[in-house]
Enzyme design. Sequence first.
Site, PDB file in Angstrom:
ATOM      1  N   HIS A 300       0.876  -1.178   0.000  1.00  0.00           N
ATOM      2  CA  HIS A 300       0.000   0.000   0.000  1.00  0.00           C
ATOM      3  C   HIS A 300       0.904   1.215   0.000  1.00  0.00           C
ATOM      4  O   HIS A 300       1.715   1.368   0.914  1.00  0.00           O
ATOM      5  CB  HIS A 300      -0.823   0.083   1.293  1.00  0.00           C
ATOM      6  CG  HIS A 300      -1.874  -0.955   1.431  1.00  0.00           C
ATOM      7  ND1 HIS A 300      -2.646  -1.073   2.566  1.00  0.00           N
ATOM      8  CD2 HIS A 300      -2.324  -1.893   0.570  1.00  0.00           C
ATOM      9  CE1 HIS A 300      -3.514  -2.056   2.399  1.00  0.00           C
ATOM     10  NE2 HIS A 300      -3.333  -2.584   1.213  1.00  0.00           N
ATOM     11  N   ASP A 353      -2.780   3.869  -1.914  1.00  0.00           N
ATOM     12  CA  ASP A 353      -3.689   3.801  -0.774  1.00  0.00           C
ATOM     13  C   ASP A 353      -4.261   5.189  -0.517  1.00  0.00           C
ATOM     14  O   ASP A 353      -3.528   6.186  -0.554  1.00  0.00           O
ATOM     15  CB  ASP A 353      -2.911   3.309   0.447  1.00  0.00           C
ATOM     16  CG  ASP A 353      -3.820   2.749   1.522  1.00  0.00           C
ATOM     17  OD1 ASP A 353      -5.014   2.534   1.243  1.00  0.00           O
ATOM     18  OD2 ASP A 353      -3.340   2.525   2.652  1.00  0.00           O
ATOM     19  N   HIS A 354      -5.507   5.245  -0.286  1.00  0.00           N
ATOM     20  CA  HIS A 354      -6.227   6.489   0.035  1.00  0.00           C
ATOM     21  C   HIS A 354      -5.876   7.608  -0.957  1.00  0.00           C
ATOM     22  O   HIS A 354      -5.058   7.455  -1.841  1.00  0.00           O
ATOM     23  CB  HIS A 354      -5.949   6.964   1.455  1.00  0.00           C
ATOM     24  CG  HIS A 354      -6.222   5.906   2.488  1.00  0.00           C
ATOM     25  ND1 HIS A 354      -6.004   6.080   3.815  1.00  0.00           N
ATOM     26  CD2 HIS A 354      -6.704   4.642   2.369  1.00  0.00           C
ATOM     27  CE1 HIS A 354      -6.328   4.978   4.464  1.00  0.00           C
ATOM     28  NE2 HIS A 354      -6.744   4.091   3.607  1.00  0.00           N
ATOM     29  N   TYR A 370     -11.299   6.750  -0.115  1.00  0.00           N
ATOM     30  CA  TYR A 370     -11.340   5.944  -1.335  1.00  0.00           C
ATOM     31  C   TYR A 370     -12.127   6.592  -2.474  1.00  0.00           C
ATOM     32  O   TYR A 370     -12.783   5.913  -3.250  1.00  0.00           O
ATOM     33  CB  TYR A 370     -11.873   4.539  -1.021  1.00  0.00           C
ATOM     34  CG  TYR A 370     -10.857   3.723  -0.266  1.00  0.00           C
ATOM     35  CD1 TYR A 370      -9.876   3.006  -0.940  1.00  0.00           C
ATOM     36  CD2 TYR A 370     -10.829   3.721   1.134  1.00  0.00           C
ATOM     37  CE1 TYR A 370      -8.917   2.286  -0.250  1.00  0.00           C
ATOM     38  CE2 TYR A 370      -9.866   3.000   1.832  1.00  0.00           C
ATOM     39  CZ  TYR A 370      -8.913   2.277   1.130  1.00  0.00           C
ATOM     40  OH  TYR A 370      -7.950   1.565   1.802  1.00  0.00           O
TER      41      TYR A 370
END
Length: 401
Positions: A300, A353-354, A370
């Site tokens: 991630h 990630d994010h 997200y």
Amino acid sequence: MSLKQTWRWYGPKDPVSLIDVKQAGATGIVSALHHVPIGAVWTVEEISERRNIIELNGLKWSVVESVPVHEDIKTNTGRCAEYIDNYITTIQNLGACGIKNVCYNFMPVLDWSRTDLKYEVEDGSAALRFEVKAFAAFDLFILKRPGSENEYSKQEQADAKAYLQSRSEEQIEDLLKCVLMGLPGGNEAFTLEGLLAAIAKYDNVDDKALRKNLNTFLNRIVPEAITAGVLLGIHPDDPPRPLLGLPRIVSNLQDAQEIIAAYDSPNNGITFCTGSFGASLQNNLPAMVRAIGHRINFIHLRSTESDVEGNFHEANHLEGDGDIVNVIYELVKLEDKRKEEGRADFSIPMRPDHGHLMRGDANKKSNPGYSGIGRLRGLAEIRGVEAGIRRVLRSLGEGGN
Ligand code: DNO
């Protein structure tokens, strides 16, 4: 070659569609059957149904994130034995359906935790944030966890109280929801009473006992994962600090090394989450890749901006203290090394990630962290850095192929 570019997709109800994912340039999907109750078996039918939807869109289901671990397994109580058997069946079913990479975590009670889902950064986009005194205020004065007052210094208690007094009712309600409702992909929503009851189950489970329970779990599931050809990757604690008086055992390099050593096999690996490990300034991410790279099964990539007290917000992917450029350099070198060693798993799945909630997404429904555009920016930046590093390494004759 490059890292396998993947994207987390929460299933047919995810507001970001598989077409969006494809156009972002990812080829792999990270998904889970979130509707299956924690502890129950994922059947071949249900797995195949999800896989078929993904494949119909020209994508591949590369990683499961996550098959959640039931609390009875973490505390070694109640129906622990039955839930471990079910977990094994799920792994076997996933393997039989061709899905060979499974992420999981061993965080007690709460999965990832934040205190603010809309922290505005300089460019006006919104980031996720964790603030130590906000969490302490929740613990001490909203949850009123028995014994919590003995775990904070007088100063910390005063800061937490002042914090709470400075917040509006609406802001306090948001904090409550943020902690209790859980974040996407995490555990189910709690009431305050439910949360206290879940915490009480850990009265006799300290770090040592939790580690023992993890080892028991690994000793049962890793051999089955080997047979099923499934790579496991434990996700680190997010944030990497104890919360609510609960034990924490996956917060730094030493923790990761102990887990790897508990069952030495490529199938017993780590999900290298730079955002989770990176939120502790003690963790040197590039050095961690060098130390445990041989057991990294899933990546991630994101960065955080933290301070020494442990407060942090999620920064743009190439900013903050994560040193993501150097992490990507180490990952490229890691893949080169795996290729030289003839490892079949040299190409490691990675997902951005994010991401920040950007203006173009602000009025759309999305899962916190997200939204589409923020992650699209992250993936594009990561991909660019990786391509640049490979190009330079190749021109120097130093790998990067
Ligand atoms: C947050 C995620 C976590 C993670 C699980 C892994 O964005 O990284 O929800 O998926 O903790 O089991």
